[in-house]
Enzyme design. Sequence first.
Site, PDB file in Angstrom:
ATOM      1  N   LYS A  62       0.844  -1.210   0.000  1.00  0.00           N
ATOM      2  CA  LYS A  62       0.000   0.000   0.000  1.00  0.00           C
ATOM      3  C   LYS A  62       0.876   1.255   0.000  1.00  0.00           C
ATOM      4  CE  LYS A  62      -3.345   2.492   2.975  1.00  0.00           C
ATOM      5  NZ  LYS A  62      -4.281   2.410   4.117  1.00  0.00           N
ATOM      6  N   ASP A  83      -2.785  10.021   4.228  1.00  0.00           N
ATOM      7  CA  ASP A  83      -4.186   9.621   4.346  1.00  0.00           C
ATOM      8  C   ASP A  83      -4.934  10.605   5.243  1.00  0.00           C
ATOM      9  OD1 ASP A  83      -6.596   8.337   4.389  1.00  0.00           O
ATOM     10  OD2 ASP A  83      -5.925   6.584   5.547  1.00  0.00           O
ATOM     11  N   LYS A 114     -10.396  12.218   8.644  1.00  0.00           N
ATOM     12  CA  LYS A 114      -9.956  11.760   9.965  1.00  0.00           C
ATOM     13  C   LYS A 114      -9.965  12.941  10.941  1.00  0.00           C
ATOM     14  CE  LYS A 114      -6.732   8.130   8.457  1.00  0.00           C
ATOM     15  NZ  LYS A 114      -7.440   6.968   9.016  1.00  0.00           N
ATOM     16  N   ASP A 125       1.409   5.948   5.773  1.00  0.00           N
ATOM     17  CA  ASP A 125       0.437   5.051   5.135  1.00  0.00           C
ATOM     18  C   ASP A 125       0.972   4.427   3.839  1.00  0.00           C
ATOM     19  OD1 ASP A 125      -1.971   3.850   5.672  1.00  0.00           O
ATOM     20  OD2 ASP A 125      -3.198   5.320   4.589  1.00  0.00           O
ATOM     21  N   ASP A 168     -12.267   6.810   3.784  1.00  0.00           N
ATOM     22  CA  ASP A 168     -11.081   6.506   4.593  1.00  0.00           C
ATOM     23  C   ASP A 168     -10.667   5.036   4.450  1.00  0.00           C
ATOM     24  OD1 ASP A 168      -9.004   7.015   6.269  1.00  0.00           O
ATOM     25  OD2 ASP A 168     -10.197   7.147   8.115  1.00  0.00           O
ATOM     26  N   GLU A 172      -9.502   3.657   1.962  1.00  0.00           N
ATOM     27  CA  GLU A 172      -8.928   3.864   0.626  1.00  0.00           C
ATOM     28  C   GLU A 172      -7.856   2.842   0.279  1.00  0.00           C
ATOM     29  OE1 GLU A 172      -7.805   5.281   3.277  1.00  0.00           O
ATOM     30  OE2 GLU A 172      -5.688   4.841   2.970  1.00  0.00           O
ATOM     31  N   ARG A 175      -7.654  -0.371   0.721  1.00  0.00           N
ATOM     32  CA  ARG A 175      -8.156  -1.597   0.081  1.00  0.00           C
ATOM     33  C   ARG A 175      -8.547  -1.323  -1.365  1.00  0.00           C
ATOM     34  NH1 ARG A 175     -12.826  -2.237   4.530  1.00  0.00           N
ATOM     35  NH2 ARG A 175     -11.162  -1.255   5.702  1.00  0.00           N
TER      36      ARG A 175
HETATM   37  N1  BES Z   1      -4.529   4.125   6.992  1.00  0.00           N
HETATM   38  C1  BES Z   1      -5.685   3.770   7.731  1.00  0.00           C
HETATM   39  C2  BES Z   1      -5.433   2.664   8.756  1.00  0.00           C
HETATM   40  C3  BES Z   1      -4.502   2.995   9.903  1.00  0.00           C
HETATM   41  C4  BES Z   1      -5.027   3.381  11.117  1.00  0.00           C
HETATM   42  C5  BES Z   1      -3.151   2.817   9.782  1.00  0.00           C
HETATM   43  C6  BES Z   1      -4.193   3.634  12.173  1.00  0.00           C
HETATM   44  C7  BES Z   1      -2.299   3.080  10.847  1.00  0.00           C
HETATM   45  C8  BES Z   1      -2.831   3.476  12.054  1.00  0.00           C
HETATM   46  C9  BES Z   1      -6.786   3.271   6.807  1.00  0.00           C
HETATM   47  O1  BES Z   1      -6.797   3.794   5.532  1.00  0.00           O
HETATM   48  C10 BES Z   1      -8.099   3.617   7.441  1.00  0.00           C
HETATM   49  O2  BES Z   1      -8.285   4.763   7.696  1.00  0.00           O
HETATM   50  N2  BES Z   1      -8.933   2.622   7.696  1.00  0.00           N
HETATM   51  C11 BES Z   1     -10.195   2.853   8.309  1.00  0.00           C
HETATM   52  C12 BES Z   1     -11.192   1.939   7.641  1.00  0.00           C
HETATM   53  C13 BES Z   1     -12.618   2.166   8.073  1.00  0.00           C
HETATM   54  C14 BES Z   1     -13.119   3.490   7.535  1.00  0.00           C
HETATM   55  C15 BES Z   1     -13.466   1.033   7.563  1.00  0.00           C
HETATM   56  C16 BES Z   1     -10.088   2.521   9.799  1.00  0.00           C
HETATM   57  O3  BES Z   1      -9.424   1.551  10.138  1.00  0.00           O
HETATM   58  O4  BES Z   1     -10.647   3.265  10.596  1.00  0.00           O
HETATM   59 ZN    ZN Z   2      -4.956   4.496   4.816  1.00  0.00          ZN
HETATM   60 ZN    ZN Z   3      -7.877   5.655   5.403  1.00  0.00          ZN
END
Ligand code: BES
Ligand code: ZN
Ligand code: ZN
Length: 503
Positions: free
Chosen positions: A262, A267, A274, A285, A344, A346, A348
Amino acid sequence: MQFFNTSQFSKRNHADILLLPFWEDSAPQSCGEISSHILTDLKYALQSGDFTAKEGETLVVYPAVQKEPRILLLGLGKKESVSIDSLRRAFASAVRLCHKKKVKKLNLVYPQDTLPLSEKQILKGICEGILLTNYKWDQLKSSSIDKTVQLLEDIEFIGFPPKYVPELQKLQNIAEAVYLARDLINGNADDVTPKFLAQTAKNISKQFPKIKTTVLNERQIVEAGMGLLSAVGRGATHEPAFIIMQYRGNPQSKDVTAFIGKGITYDTGGLNMKPTGSMETMRDDMSGGAAVMGAISAIAAIGLKANVIAIVPAAENATDGNSFKPGDVYKSFSGKTVEIGNTDAEGRLALADALSYAVKKFKPTRMIDIATLTGAMVIALGDDIAGMMSNTPELAEQLLAASRSSSELLWELPLHQPYKDNLKSEIADIKNIGGRPGGSINAALFLQEFIDNIPWAHIDIAGTAFNAKERHYTPKNGVGFGVRLLVEFMESLVNRKNTKTQK
Ligand code: BES
Ligand code: ZN
Ligand code: ZN
């Protein structure tokens, strides 16, 4: 000058400090060959009880008469409980002390005695402990006074087994790939853009001509039909890039491993932005992308006889009038349509296009993706352990074995198929979120829709990619997690293949 050198005790060169390792016992036991005059110098220090040789314990002694430099006593803990990782941790503590004392050249009396570990394992523990700790990130500090960390520049192993000298170069090559990944993670998101990642990949290709690098720009990403990656990158000023690095170390073989990392260079969460407190570290990220770029460069550097492809779908997830929208539907490279439940989620999306691109263009034997994918993984396994899910038990077991020897910890989570229902969409083929319960599994099940049943494993490094503070041999901020894991995985794959053909 080479970082590691070897010599005999009588022929050693002068150093700023002489490191003597000790085993913890009723009295600390020296584990290398040293002259009796040094032992005499140490007599009172050792009798004082100030130093018991617990793992990572240090004591600096200043010899009075002899011409010796400072002597650093290092505890390795109890001999019977030594492991590769306990050696890494102990030597990390010695290196941190050397940093404080601004030591440039270190002489190290190499442990001679028989242990529960093989000679190669001892070597690995010691060298990785030193190399992984000997790193600093101060490029963004403007004042030279602030740049206080003096890294070790030269290490002389005294009494080193000569047949392992080539191993030293190999371990150094791998550590350099870890540094590369860390630097990419630590750099400003406005500097380490998708374009910068692409340029880094091209530079790696120049250094290792066996790696061929191809980069698709935004127009080419759109034309190729990667509607998810282009959606994620749409809001940003820095345009996305699709990076493909191909290493052919075994042209006779059709076996190909694809690593997909990734590469979200920042992000913000997109329009589902966020909150404060969740965004500040999001320049990390792209840690999965950094890991696969580091891994393929290390694999080329050590000349592994294997074919590896590293793919990094790189984009910035920004907010803008042109950002992709929650509730809209976008078409993936595979043809499947995806409803955006949350911008968020993104990572995947970017990975889905990369996985199905890899399937279509390269038909890899196996695919491993690595990503800072879900906050849920941080909650489940914390900062030390990454989650892994796979559709192929053999591949999962091989990754767990690589995890054990690299100590880049993995724990397998179930790819529980009934949870696929969570991803149902009423307006598209699938939705990119599945609710908070089992969030990391939902994300993996989403990816599973894009792999066409190829043996595949997904590694979620959301918790392990970035350190809030330094820990043993990993620094604060970018860890470079995954580089050593993936290299070890490939090394043992090659070794297994060799033993199979010998039979
Ligand atoms: N980059 C984040 C995941 C992340 C969170 C990495 C904390 C490192 C530390 C990812 O893109 C994300 O924001 N995922 C969301 C998905 C949700 C909206 C289904 C999450 O985990 O909150
Ligand atoms: Zn992310
Ligand atoms: Zn994200």
